[in-house]
Design a protein around this motif. Structure first.
Motif, PDB file in Angstrom:
ATOM      1  N   GLY A 116       0.755  -1.158   0.028  1.00  0.00           N
ATOM      2  CA  GLY A 116      -0.084  -0.121   0.106  1.00  0.00           C
ATOM      3  C   GLY A 116       0.934   1.168   0.051  1.00  0.00           C
ATOM      4  N   ALA A 117       2.073   1.197   0.760  1.00  0.00           N
ATOM      5  CA  ALA A 117       2.838   2.361   0.895  1.00  0.00           C
ATOM      6  C   ALA A 117       3.595   2.768  -0.405  1.00  0.00           C
ATOM      7  CB  ALA A 117       3.823   2.130   2.046  1.00  0.00           C
ATOM      8  N   LEU A 118       4.000   1.566  -1.199  1.00  0.00           N
ATOM      9  CA  LEU A 118       4.450   1.822  -2.484  1.00  0.00           C
ATOM     10  C   LEU A 118       3.613   2.225  -3.479  1.00  0.00           C
ATOM     11  CD1 LEU A 118       6.951  -1.428  -2.393  1.00  0.00           C
ATOM     12  CD2 LEU A 118       7.548   0.875  -2.535  1.00  0.00           C
ATOM     13  N   ALA A 119       2.303   1.419  -3.617  1.00  0.00           N
ATOM     14  CA  ALA A 119       1.367   2.058  -4.259  1.00  0.00           C
ATOM     15  C   ALA A 119       0.909   3.450  -4.274  1.00  0.00           C
ATOM     16  CB  ALA A 119       0.089   1.187  -4.218  1.00  0.00           C
ATOM     17  N   TRP A 120       0.754   4.195  -2.919  1.00  0.00           N
ATOM     18  CA  TRP A 120       0.465   5.155  -2.835  1.00  0.00           C
ATOM     19  C   TRP A 120       1.677   6.231  -3.305  1.00  0.00           C
ATOM     20  CZ3 TRP A 120      -3.929   6.645   0.060  1.00  0.00           C
ATOM     21  CH2 TRP A 120      -4.281   8.080   0.359  1.00  0.00           C
ATOM     22  N   LEU A 121       3.012   5.699  -2.982  1.00  0.00           N
ATOM     23  CA  LEU A 121       4.013   6.669  -3.432  1.00  0.00           C
ATOM     24  C   LEU A 121       4.240   6.799  -5.063  1.00  0.00           C
ATOM     25  CD1 LEU A 121       6.821   5.919  -0.852  1.00  0.00           C
ATOM     26  CD2 LEU A 121       5.608   8.140  -1.019  1.00  0.00           C
ATOM     27  N   ARG A 122       3.767   5.627  -5.679  1.00  0.00           N
ATOM     28  CA  ARG A 122       4.042   5.564  -6.946  1.00  0.00           C
ATOM     29  C   ARG A 122       2.778   5.833  -7.864  1.00  0.00           C
ATOM     30  NH1 ARG A 122       3.639   2.711 -11.736  1.00  0.00           N
ATOM     31  NH2 ARG A 122       5.528   2.617 -13.063  1.00  0.00           N
ATOM     32  N   ASP A 123       1.683   5.756  -7.421  1.00  0.00           N
ATOM     33  CA  ASP A 123       0.457   5.787  -8.399  1.00  0.00           C
ATOM     34  C   ASP A 123      -0.632   6.710  -7.698  1.00  0.00           C
ATOM     35  OD1 ASP A 123       1.640   3.618 -10.006  1.00  0.00           O
ATOM     36  OD2 ASP A 123       0.923   2.226  -8.390  1.00  0.00           O
ATOM     37  N   GLY A 124      -0.351   7.401  -6.489  1.00  0.00           N
ATOM     38  CA  GLY A 124      -1.309   8.109  -5.817  1.00  0.00           C
ATOM     39  C   GLY A 124      -2.301   7.495  -4.974  1.00  0.00           C
ATOM     40  N   ALA A 125      -3.278   8.219  -4.914  1.00  0.00           N
ATOM     41  CA  ALA A 125      -4.658   7.744  -4.032  1.00  0.00           C
ATOM     42  C   ALA A 125      -5.460   6.910  -4.846  1.00  0.00           C
ATOM     43  CB  ALA A 125      -5.522   8.832  -3.680  1.00  0.00           C
ATOM     44  N   PRO A 126      -5.955   5.712  -4.154  1.00  0.00           N
ATOM     45  CA  PRO A 126      -6.584   4.792  -4.810  1.00  0.00           C
ATOM     46  C   PRO A 126      -7.964   5.121  -5.287  1.00  0.00           C
ATOM     47  CG  PRO A 126      -7.013   4.538  -2.536  1.00  0.00           C
ATOM     48  CD  PRO A 126      -6.034   5.823  -2.648  1.00  0.00           C
ATOM     49  N   ALA A 127      -7.841   5.707  -6.671  1.00  0.00           N
ATOM     50  CA  ALA A 127      -9.296   6.334  -7.230  1.00  0.00           C
ATOM     51  C   ALA A 127     -10.065   5.066  -7.649  1.00  0.00           C
ATOM     52  CB  ALA A 127      -8.602   7.233  -8.472  1.00  0.00           C
ATOM     53  N   PHE A 128      -9.514   4.051  -7.763  1.00  0.00           N
ATOM     54  CA  PHE A 128     -10.175   2.824  -8.514  1.00  0.00           C
ATOM     55  C   PHE A 128     -11.418   2.285  -7.149  1.00  0.00           C
ATOM     56  CE2 PHE A 128      -6.809   1.190  -5.755  1.00  0.00           C
ATOM     57  CZ  PHE A 128      -7.424   0.279  -5.181  1.00  0.00           C
ATOM     58  N   LEU A 129     -11.414   2.824  -6.117  1.00  0.00           N
ATOM     59  CA  LEU A 129     -12.333   2.382  -5.233  1.00  0.00           C
ATOM     60  C   LEU A 129     -13.521   2.885  -5.549  1.00  0.00           C
ATOM     61  CD1 LEU A 129     -10.531   2.984  -1.951  1.00  0.00           C
ATOM     62  CD2 LEU A 129     -10.888   0.690  -2.868  1.00  0.00           C
ATOM     63  N   ALA A 130     -13.636   3.895  -6.347  1.00  0.00           N
ATOM     64  CA  ALA A 130     -14.959   4.564  -6.835  1.00  0.00           C
ATOM     65  C   ALA A 130     -15.546   3.989  -8.330  1.00  0.00           C
ATOM     66  CB  ALA A 130     -14.783   5.953  -7.298  1.00  0.00           C
ATOM     67  N   VAL A 131     -14.656   2.984  -8.751  1.00  0.00           N
ATOM     68  CA  VAL A 131     -15.002   2.302  -9.965  1.00  0.00           C
ATOM     69  C   VAL A 131     -15.898   0.833  -9.475  1.00  0.00           C
ATOM     70  CG1 VAL A 131     -14.271   1.060 -12.131  1.00  0.00           C
ATOM     71  CG2 VAL A 131     -13.134   3.143 -11.084  1.00  0.00           C
ATOM     72  N   PRO A 132     -17.177   0.861  -9.980  1.00  0.00           N
ATOM     73  CA  PRO A 132     -17.938  -0.234  -9.683  1.00  0.00           C
ATOM     74  C   PRO A 132     -17.363  -1.774 -10.126  1.00  0.00           C
ATOM     75  CG  PRO A 132     -19.502   1.180 -10.352  1.00  0.00           C
ATOM     76  CD  PRO A 132     -17.874   1.744 -10.504  1.00  0.00           C
ATOM     77  N   ASP A 133     -16.768  -1.682 -11.481  1.00  0.00           N
ATOM     78  CA  ASP A 133     -15.964  -2.733 -11.934  1.00  0.00           C
ATOM     79  C   ASP A 133     -14.904  -3.282 -11.281  1.00  0.00           C
ATOM     80  OD1 ASP A 133     -18.092  -2.876 -13.906  1.00  0.00           O
ATOM     81  OD2 ASP A 133     -16.890  -1.929 -15.539  1.00  0.00           O
ATOM     82  N   ALA A 134     -14.597  -2.519 -10.353  1.00  0.00           N
ATOM     83  CA  ALA A 134     -13.086  -2.910  -9.859  1.00  0.00           C
ATOM     84  C   ALA A 134     -13.539  -3.842  -8.445  1.00  0.00           C
ATOM     85  CB  ALA A 134     -12.266  -1.839  -9.207  1.00  0.00           C
ATOM     86  N   TRP A 135     -14.785  -3.634  -7.875  1.00  0.00           N
ATOM     87  CA  TRP A 135     -15.104  -4.489  -6.690  1.00  0.00           C
ATOM     88  C   TRP A 135     -15.017  -6.000  -6.813  1.00  0.00           C
ATOM     89  CZ3 TRP A 135     -14.152  -2.707  -1.855  1.00  0.00           C
ATOM     90  CH2 TRP A 135     -14.031  -1.470  -1.698  1.00  0.00           C
ATOM     91  N   PRO A 136     -15.647  -6.422  -7.963  1.00  0.00           N
ATOM     92  CA  PRO A 136     -15.726  -7.862  -8.189  1.00  0.00           C
ATOM     93  C   PRO A 136     -14.406  -8.553  -8.145  1.00  0.00           C
ATOM     94  CG  PRO A 136     -17.179  -6.851  -9.592  1.00  0.00           C
ATOM     95  CD  PRO A 136     -16.700  -6.058  -9.038  1.00  0.00           C
ATOM     96  N   VAL A 137     -13.427  -7.708  -9.034  1.00  0.00           N
ATOM     97  CA  VAL A 137     -12.022  -8.147  -8.768  1.00  0.00           C
ATOM     98  C   VAL A 137     -11.372  -8.287  -7.541  1.00  0.00           C
ATOM     99  CG1 VAL A 137      -9.731  -7.651  -9.656  1.00  0.00           C
ATOM    100  CG2 VAL A 137     -11.684  -7.354 -11.224  1.00  0.00           C
ATOM    101  N   ILE A 138     -11.716  -7.249  -6.701  1.00  0.00           N
ATOM    102  CA  ILE A 138     -11.155  -7.384  -5.374  1.00  0.00           C
ATOM    103  C   ILE A 138     -11.820  -8.378  -4.503  1.00  0.00           C
ATOM    104  CG2 ILE A 138     -11.341  -5.880  -3.168  1.00  0.00           C
ATOM    105  CD1 ILE A 138     -10.865  -3.158  -4.937  1.00  0.00           C
ATOM    106  N   LEU A 139     -12.877  -8.605  -4.543  1.00  0.00           N
ATOM    107  CA  LEU A 139     -13.670  -9.656  -3.773  1.00  0.00           C
ATOM    108  C   LEU A 139     -13.259 -11.197  -4.185  1.00  0.00           C
ATOM    109  CD1 LEU A 139     -17.258  -8.346  -3.669  1.00  0.00           C
ATOM    110  CD2 LEU A 139     -15.654  -8.206  -1.887  1.00  0.00           C
ATOM    111  N   TYR A 140     -13.056 -11.329  -5.519  1.00  0.00           N
ATOM    112  CA  TYR A 140     -12.394 -12.572  -5.899  1.00  0.00           C
ATOM    113  C   TYR A 140     -10.908 -12.799  -5.483  1.00  0.00           C
ATOM    114  CZ  TYR A 140     -11.309 -16.697  -8.842  1.00  0.00           C
ATOM    115  OH  TYR A 140     -11.162 -17.921  -9.222  1.00  0.00           O
ATOM    116  N   THR A 141     -10.279 -11.810  -5.828  1.00  0.00           N
ATOM    117  CA  THR A 141      -8.592 -11.936  -5.535  1.00  0.00           C
ATOM    118  C   THR A 141      -8.676 -11.970  -3.957  1.00  0.00           C
ATOM    119  OG1 THR A 141      -8.225  -9.645  -5.556  1.00  0.00           O
ATOM    120  CG2 THR A 141      -8.139 -10.971  -7.719  1.00  0.00           C
TER     121      THR A 141
END
Length: 303
Positions: free
Chosen positions: A198-223
């Motif tokens: 999480g620390a590396l992701a925030w430093l390299r890619d910025g804030a987790p904007a994908f949390l507002a994307v509905p299509d991302a949540w099925p991926v998160i729940l499966y993985t």
């Protein structure tokens, strides 16, 4: 009766193989919505949260003991963090089916590490199984070098690094068989893996904007909850019960599922080199199984 009990013993591992095989195409889909580091961090973060809640409700949430902490950290940083981050980054350059074959080829590292670190003596059949797995991986990797494809080569190196990280953890767990990691360690393993990712992701890619994307949540729940919280419980238990070579070669069945799903979702072609490589890996699995069957009757003979 013994064959039925043996089959029931391996059913959980078979289920984990199916889920992890399907996880590769799912992770590839997830990369359309988030970066590799954020996908890895969200996977383990969601698994940590859900496993902690479930174990807390069951009254089984506890801190690791002094003996468990090194193994918990090893699983978190090697098998979860390093393996997943490298594999996800490689998926940007390598098709998911081919990527899963290479990443799960831990036997190419486990054999030398078993001899050097654990001082294990392996049977000729086990050495044959490992040689076949080397040959299979070599056939699958070779096309990236002729003609030279820089991005693909980088992806393949990352995948080999991922398999090496997992192999190191297999050796660590096998070398500490007196310490068994149960389901109550999953929240700590996934939480420890989440922090650096999480620390590396925030430093390299910025804030987790994908949390507002509905299509991302099925991926998160499966993985996360399914392909991490559940399957890691099964695989960790099997790793400490079976010899490291048998465990690593058995996990080579995961890419077969990954290839099947990837061919359906991404139309990944089963090329001649991939077919030959998979055939060699299948022979390595058969040789490993034969070695196990030959060894068992000898152990049962009266002295």
């Amino acid at each position: 009766m013994s064959q039925q009990s043996t089959l029931r013993k391996f059913l959980p591992l078979a289920g984990a193989v199916m889920i992890w095989g399907g996880n590769w195409p799912v992770m590839k889909l997830g990369l359309a919505h988030m970066s590799p580091l954020w996908l890895a961090a969200s996977r383990f973060g969601s698994a940590a949260l859900i496993s902690a809640v479930v174990l807390g409700l069951l009254g089984r949430l506890r801190l690791p003991t002094r003996q468990e902490w090194p193994l918990v950290a090893g699983v978190a940083l090697l098998q979860m963090g390093a393996f997943t981050a490298l594999a996800l980054w490689a998926l940007q350059y390598v098709a998911p089916g081919r990527a899963s074959v290479i990443a799960y080829a831990t036997s190419i590292w486990v054999i030398p590490l078993s001899s050097l670190v654990l001082k294990e003596r392996l049977s000729p059949a086990q050495w044959l199984a490992t040689a076949l797995s080397y040959a299979g991986i070599g056939v699958i990797v070779a096309p990236a070098f002729s003609p030279w494809q820089a991005h693909t080569v980088i992806g393949l190196v990352m995948l080999l690094g991922a398999s090496f990280a997992w192999a190191c953890n297999i050796i660590q767990l096998r070398g500490n068989r007196h310490v068994r990691l149960g389901a109550d360690m999953i929240p700590w393993q996934t939480a420890i893996a989440t922090v650096p990712l999480g620390a590396l992701a925030w430093l390299r890619d910025g804030a987790p904007a994908f949390l507002a994307v509905p299509d991302a949540w099925p991926v998160i729940l499966y993985t996360g909850p399914l392909a991490t919280a559940l399957t890691f419980i099964v695989v960790l238990g099997m790793t400490q019960k079976l010899p490291p070579v048998a465990t690593s070669i058995a996990m080579l069945c995961v890419p077969v599922i990954g290839l099947i799903v990837s061919s359906l979702v991404f139309h990944e072609r089963l090329s001649p080199d991939l077919t030959l490589g998979l055939g060699l890996i299948a022979l390595s699995v058969a040789a490993s199984a034969a070695a196990a069957r030959v060894k068992r009757p000898l152990a049962l003979r009266p002295s």
